[in-house]
Design an enzyme around this catalytic site. Structure first.
Site, mmCIF file in Angstrom:
data_model
loop_
_atom_site.group_PDB
_atom_site.id
_atom_site.type_symbol
_atom_site.label_atom_id
_atom_site.label_comp_id
_atom_site.label_asym_id
_atom_site.label_seq_id
_atom_site.Cartn_x
_atom_site.Cartn_y
_atom_site.Cartn_z
ATOM 1 N N ARG A 114 41.209 8.674 -102.955
ATOM 2 C CA ARG A 114 40.680 9.909 -103.542
ATOM 3 C C ARG A 114 39.996 10.747 -102.470
ATOM 4 O O ARG A 114 39.328 10.204 -101.568
ATOM 5 C CB ARG A 114 39.668 9.529 -104.630
ATOM 6 C CG ARG A 114 39.132 10.681 -105.461
ATOM 7 C CD ARG A 114 40.161 11.216 -106.389
ATOM 8 N NE ARG A 114 39.594 12.053 -107.439
ATOM 9 C CZ ARG A 114 40.364 12.850 -108.206
ATOM 10 N NH1 ARG A 114 41.675 12.907 -108.038
ATOM 11 N NH2 ARG A 114 39.821 13.576 -109.154
ATOM 12 N N THR A 417 50.073 17.226 -109.831
ATOM 13 C CA THR A 417 50.159 15.761 -109.745
ATOM 14 C C THR A 417 51.567 15.171 -109.975
ATOM 15 O O THR A 417 52.410 15.784 -110.595
ATOM 16 C CB THR A 417 49.136 15.117 -110.703
ATOM 17 O OG1 THR A 417 47.880 15.671 -110.464
ATOM 18 C CG2 THR A 417 49.048 13.639 -110.559
ATOM 19 N N GLU A 437 45.845 18.207 -107.048
ATOM 20 C CA GLU A 437 45.087 18.774 -108.165
ATOM 21 C C GLU A 437 45.833 19.904 -108.848
ATOM 22 O O GLU A 437 46.708 19.643 -109.638
ATOM 23 C CB GLU A 437 43.681 19.206 -107.731
ATOM 24 C CG GLU A 437 42.602 19.074 -108.792
ATOM 25 C CD GLU A 437 42.891 19.633 -110.172
ATOM 26 O OE1 GLU A 437 43.262 18.825 -111.047
ATOM 27 O OE2 GLU A 437 42.693 20.821 -110.412
ATOM 28 N N SER A 489 38.436 11.476 -111.841
ATOM 29 C CA SER A 489 39.858 11.743 -112.083
ATOM 30 C C SER A 489 40.255 11.292 -113.477
ATOM 31 O O SER A 489 39.523 10.534 -114.131
ATOM 32 C CB SER A 489 40.674 10.971 -111.049
ATOM 33 O OG SER A 489 42.030 10.998 -111.370
ATOM 34 N N GLY A 513 46.596 16.387 -115.766
ATOM 35 C CA GLY A 513 45.166 16.628 -115.958
ATOM 36 C C GLY A 513 44.574 15.602 -116.911
ATOM 37 O O GLY A 513 45.003 14.450 -116.949
HETATM 38 N N1 GLU Z 1 43.253 16.176 -110.358
HETATM 39 C C1 GLU Z 1 43.498 15.541 -111.599
HETATM 40 C C2 GLU Z 1 42.904 14.169 -111.634
HETATM 41 O O1 GLU Z 1 42.707 13.570 -110.629
HETATM 42 C C3 GLU Z 1 44.931 15.422 -111.908
HETATM 43 C C4 GLU Z 1 45.545 16.736 -112.052
HETATM 44 C C5 GLU Z 1 46.775 16.728 -112.874
HETATM 45 O O2 GLU Z 1 47.423 15.798 -113.120
HETATM 46 O O3 GLU Z 1 47.177 17.743 -113.337
HETATM 47 O O4 GLU Z 1 42.650 13.671 -112.665
#
Ligand code: GLU
Length: 606
Positions: A114, A417, A437, A489, A513
């Site tokens: 991360r 992602t 992200e 996350s 997300g």
């Molecule tokens: N940055 C997000 C996370 O680490 C993931 C973003 C996404 O999958 O759209 O949870």
């Protein structure tokens, strides 16, 4: 020959063998990536010995070739990641971070790559001059949101333990494709067209867009020599080539030099980055009279806790007795009664997530252990809060015995992602979710040499922190910005085992997300409770709740489902829910993998 001489000869022979590490020759996949706009049915793929599932056919194929050459699942993941950074640059890459779960035949390891906040970042990072949280896009675009990229250093550390092929070989596919060019896929084109910010960065504009501002068309051959050059250096010198020296200087210059929204990342931040090896978060789960062990990623991800809570709470409701319905297309879908229980369980899980989960180097778990949040007694008590009508908003519970003075964070958008699932010929398995992200991250492309068009994109992972450090009552939130901290996350890479035999059964995960948690929980529920194969479970319509509204994937549910939910107090929103699930399940004869019909992924293997 004397005994002594023959021993010397033998050891020389062994030394010669050891000095000739296995090589791997890569030949690019001839066909074009498939179309991916909208929803495209996929068959699912059966394999016998090994399988790799990733979000783009070129990336999947690179992984398949590594496995065919005798590489481990970890070797294959490195090749897949480097190709994804080229062909799916909107989602992940060497400028981002990842969580990797690895089963080596004995135990599950959790490698945390991360991103971290710069030493100079503090809890005012995303507050405007008026002291109020910035808008999401104002925070994202530029240098401010960029965290120290961790994926390369993490893969390097994992490779030292689990790699079979030499590190440098694994960069060949991406280097070759970057130099020869790859065809722009429909999904990449669509996202380039819809993105308002990427073309504001001159380096990205010169690479992705034509002089008239339109993105290059689908099928256009894009070459990225600057990316190939950086990969060559990483292949030769490891993560140091990214985090120190000329490439690191180019990253820092890009972040600090942004005209309107600079960031605070320094060379010292990059050089100080350390991946973390953590204990996987595993919990028991029972479905249709069989016991499983679900292993997921611990904090700083909220994924395993939330997925485990939702599934665990459901087991204390009548959910398992509610049969699937048949949709207008003849395909199975969950009933409104089941969706009610699921979304209520979700509200309870997301309330706990908002209060408790943050970087474990900064935040105490409730009751001293994250396992308190998954304890059967705690989940049974939480399930009792579910009634006949929607609770709309849930309050966090108190897992463990100690109450923590933490505020409750407001929900924030998250996007982007990619997910990779792999099982290798030794039966070792990998589940890795990887991200920059938002789509195209911070919309900042780094071209260290400045020669030719291209480079790599920087993440905006720091916007996964809460923008406001305190809640309305003035209590600090677990996921506020702090120097050197990792943002919370939702990524939920998961490995599932049969509890009795310990046999690996499933590797899976998704982008999306906060909704990653629902996409992953849906797929696990479909496979474990409804007897679906990976593809059928992935195909199920998406649904979920992170707060008050009940979210249903647009055009996938009948009107009477919506009406039933509304009559039971749900505020229903039908919306795009673009999961990017990849999963591989064990079958009697080997494996069956599925890739999300909502994106461009495929499964390959033998
Ligand atoms: N940055 C997000 C996370 O680490 C993931 C973003 C996404 O999958 O759209 O949870």
């Amino acid at each position: 020959m004397s005994a002594r001489l023959s021993t010397v000869a033998l050891s020389l022979l062994l030394a010669a063998c050891a000095a000739t590490p296995p090589t791997f020759t890569y030949s690019p996949l001839p066909q074009q990536p498939e179309a991916a706009s909208g929803y495209q049915d996929k068959p699912g793929w059966a394999t016998r010995r090994y399988a790799v599932a990733a979000a783009n056919p070129l990336a999947t194929d690179a992984g398949r070739q590594v496995l065919a050459a005798g590489g481990s699942a970890l070797d294959a993941a490195i090749a897949v990641q480097m190709v994804l950074g080229l062909v799916e640059p909107q989602s992940s890459g060497i400028g981002g971070g990842a969580f990797l779960l690895y089963y080596d035949g004995k135990q599950v390891s959790a490698w945390d790559g991360r991103e971290t906040a710069p030493a100079a970042a503090d809890e005012t990072l995303f507050l405007g001059a008026d002291g109020k949280p910035m808008t999401f896009n104002d925070a994202v675009v530029g240098g401010r949101s960029v965290g120290v990229p961790g994926v390369v250093a993490m893969l390097e550390q994992a490779h030292r333990e689990q790699g079979k092929l030499p590190w440098r070989e694994l960069f060949q596919p991406a280097i070759r494709l970057a130099e020869q060019g790859f065809a722009i896929s429909p999904r990449l084109h669509t996202l380039l067209k819809s993105d308002a910010f990427l073309k504001q960065d001159p380096v990205a504009a010169a690479y992705f867009y034509q002089p008239d501002g339109q993105p290059y068309p689908v099928g256009h051959l894009l070459r990225n020599q600057p990316y190939a050059d950086v990969l060559r250096q990483i292949a030769a010198r490891g993560s140091k080539a990214l985090l120190q020296g000329a490439v690191a200087e180019a990253i820092v210059a890009k972040v600090q030099g942004h005209a309107s929204n600079p960031g605070k990342l320094t060379l010292a931040d990059l050089a100080a980055y350390r991946p973390q090896k953590r204990d996987a978060l595993c919990s028991d789960y029972r479905a249709v009279s069989r016991d499983y062990r679900l292993c997921g990623f611990p904090p700083p991800s909220s994924g395993a806790i939330a997925v485990g809570q939702i599934l665990g709470i459901l087991n204390h409701t009548p959910a398992a007795d509610l049969p699937l319905q048949q949709g207008a297309d003849g395909k199975a879908l969950p009933s409104p009664q089941w969706l009610h229980l699921y979304t209520e369980a979700s509200r309870l899980a997301f309330a706990d997530r908002a209060k408790y989960v943050g970087d474990p180097d900064f935040v105490q778990p409730p009751g001293g252990s994250w396992h308190t949040m998954l304890a059967p007694g705690y989940l049974a008590a939480r399930a009792k809060l579910i009634g006949d009508n929607s609770m709309k908003t849930a309050q966090p519970g108190q897992p463990g015995t100690m109450s923590l003075a933490l505020g409750i964070a407001a929900p924030q958008p998250e996007y982007g992602t990619s997910h990779i699932s792999i099982v290798d010929a030794d039966g070792h398995a990998l589940s890795m979710t990887t991200t920059i992200e938002a789509q195209f991250g911070a919309r900042q492309m780094v071209n260290p040499s400045g020669k030719g068009a291209g480079g790599f994109l920087l993440n905006n992972e720091l916007t996964d922190f809460n923008f406001a450090p305190n809640d309305a009552a003035g209590l600090p939130t677990a996921n506020r910005v702090q120097p050197g901290k990792r943002p919370r996350s939702s990524m939920s890479p998961t490995l599932v085992f049969d509890k009795a035999s310990g046999q690996l059964l499933i590797s899976g995960g998704s982008p999306g997300g906060a909704l990653i948690i629902h996409y992953t929980a849906k797929t696990l529920y479909g496979m474990l409770n409804w007897g679906m194969n990976a593809q059928q479970a992935i195909n199920l319509p998406n649904f979920g709740a992170t707060g008050a509204p009940t979210l249903l994937e647009e055009k996938r549910f009948p009107a009477d489902t919506v009406q039933w939910l509304q009559a039971h107090g749900h505020e229903v929103r039908e919306t795009d829910m673009t999961s990017g699930l990849q999963a591989i399940g064990r079958t009697a004869g080997g494996f069956f993998g599925g890739a999300d019909p909502r994106r461009e992924g495929v499964v390959m293997g033998e």
